[in-house]
Design a protein around this motif. Structure first.
Motif, PDB file in Angstrom:
ATOM      1  N   ILE A  15      64.009  56.835 -22.387  1.00 47.61           N
ATOM      2  CA  ILE A  15      62.756  56.094 -22.527  1.00 47.61           C
ATOM      3  C   ILE A  15      63.044  54.698 -23.091  1.00 47.61           C
ATOM      4  N   LYS A  16      63.925  54.621 -24.083  1.00 51.66           N
ATOM      5  CA  LYS A  16      64.294  53.324 -24.652  1.00 51.66           C
ATOM      6  C   LYS A  16      64.941  52.434 -23.583  1.00 51.66           C
ATOM      7  N   LEU A  17      65.785  53.024 -22.760  1.00 57.26           N
ATOM      8  CA  LEU A  17      66.414  52.273 -21.677  1.00 57.26           C
ATOM      9  C   LEU A  17      65.367  51.735 -20.712  1.00 57.26           C
ATOM     10  N   LEU A  18      64.423  52.585 -20.324  1.00 55.05           N
ATOM     11  CA  LEU A  18      63.365  52.158 -19.398  1.00 55.05           C
ATOM     12  C   LEU A  18      62.493  51.056 -20.000  1.00 55.05           C
ATOM     13  N   GLU A  20      63.451  48.866 -22.160  1.00 53.06           N
ATOM     14  CA  GLU A  20      64.286  47.660 -22.148  1.00 53.06           C
ATOM     15  C   GLU A  20      64.292  47.026 -20.764  1.00 53.06           C
ATOM     16  N   VAL A  21      64.388  47.854 -19.737  1.00 52.76           N
ATOM     17  CA  VAL A  21      64.393  47.368 -18.360  1.00 52.76           C
ATOM     18  C   VAL A  21      63.050  46.732 -18.002  1.00 52.76           C
ATOM     19  N   GLU A  22      61.958  47.286 -18.535  1.00 47.43           N
ATOM     20  CA  GLU A  22      60.622  46.828 -18.188  1.00 47.43           C
ATOM     21  C   GLU A  22      60.137  45.637 -19.004  1.00 47.43           C
ATOM     22  N   LYS A  23      61.002  45.053 -19.826  1.00 50.98           N
ATOM     23  CA  LYS A  23      60.598  43.877 -20.585  1.00 50.98           C
ATOM     24  C   LYS A  23      60.284  42.740 -19.629  1.00 50.98           C
ATOM     25  N   GLU A  24      59.855  41.631 -20.201  1.00 56.09           N
ATOM     26  CA  GLU A  24      59.483  40.462 -19.410  1.00 56.09           C
ATOM     27  C   GLU A  24      60.609  40.056 -18.464  1.00 56.09           C
ATOM     28  N   PRO A  25      60.258  39.686 -17.249  1.00 51.57           N
ATOM     29  CA  PRO A  25      61.273  39.312 -16.261  1.00 51.57           C
ATOM     30  C   PRO A  25      62.151  38.162 -16.740  1.00 51.57           C
ATOM     31  N   SER A  26      63.360  38.179 -16.310  1.00 53.36           N
ATOM     32  CA  SER A  26      64.308  37.137 -16.682  1.00 53.36           C
ATOM     33  C   SER A  26      64.208  36.006 -15.671  1.00 53.36           C
ATOM     34  N   THR A  27      63.980  34.810 -16.171  1.00 51.65           N
ATOM     35  CA  THR A  27      63.889  33.647 -15.310  1.00 51.65           C
ATOM     36  C   THR A  27      64.369  32.422 -16.083  1.00 51.65           C
ATOM     37  N   ARG A  28      64.844  31.446 -15.351  1.00 51.96           N
ATOM     38  CA  ARG A  28      65.282  30.203 -15.994  1.00 51.96           C
ATOM     39  C   ARG A  28      64.082  29.324 -16.324  1.00 51.96           C
ATOM     40  N   HIS A  29      62.931  29.660 -15.791  1.00 59.60           N
ATOM     41  CA  HIS A  29      61.742  28.841 -15.957  1.00 59.60           C
ATOM     42  C   HIS A  29      60.660  29.619 -16.707  1.00 59.60           C
ATOM     43  N   THR A  30      60.952  30.009 -17.921  1.00 56.95           N
ATOM     44  CA  THR A  30      60.044  30.844 -18.706  1.00 56.95           C
ATOM     45  C   THR A  30      58.673  30.191 -18.878  1.00 56.95           C
TER      46      THR A  30
END
Length: 120
Positions: A15-18, A20-30
């Motif tokens: 559950i902790k892994l999921l 972590e995966v579901e956090k805010e998307p990674s982008t260079r243009h936050t």
């Protein structure tokens, strides 16, 4: 009992892994992502609640064809928001004032996906 404890630990770590995966998307243009996400959330929420708010979003989109009463009231609301600390509010953003609903989670996902691909 030992078997259940092991499964509980394993489940907890998955559950902790999921999460972590579901956090805010990674982008260079936050900054752009967050700005687009906010705009799309407001837009989608307004569309979803279109019938419940007298087609407010549709009325805003064809603002130049509205009655003078509607236009004057809208301008008054927007201009007075600065007195309570809200600056640069666009009329379309007023749709977010509708009460939160169960649909907001789904609308947020739609806005996240749209904003992610908009800002790439």
């Amino acid at each position: 009992m030992m078997h259940l404890d092991e499964r509980a630990k394993e489940t907890s770590s998955l559950i902790k892994l999921l999460l972590e995966v579901e956090k805010e998307p990674s982008t260079r243009h936050t900054y752009y992502f967050k700005d687009y996400r906010r705009k799309f959330f407001v837009f989608y929420k307004g569309i979803f609640n279109g019938n419940a708010n007298n087609d407010f979003i549709a009325r805003l989109q064809r603002l130049r064809y509205q009655s003078s009463e509607f236009t004057i009231a809208l301008e008054s609301i927007i201009s007075n928001l600065r007195y309570i600390g809200f600056h640069n509010v666009q009329p379309l953003e007023l749709a977010v004032l509708r009460a939160s609903e169960d649909s907001d989670d789904a609308i947020k996902i739609m806005a996240d996906v749209r904003a992610y691909f908009q800002g790439m």
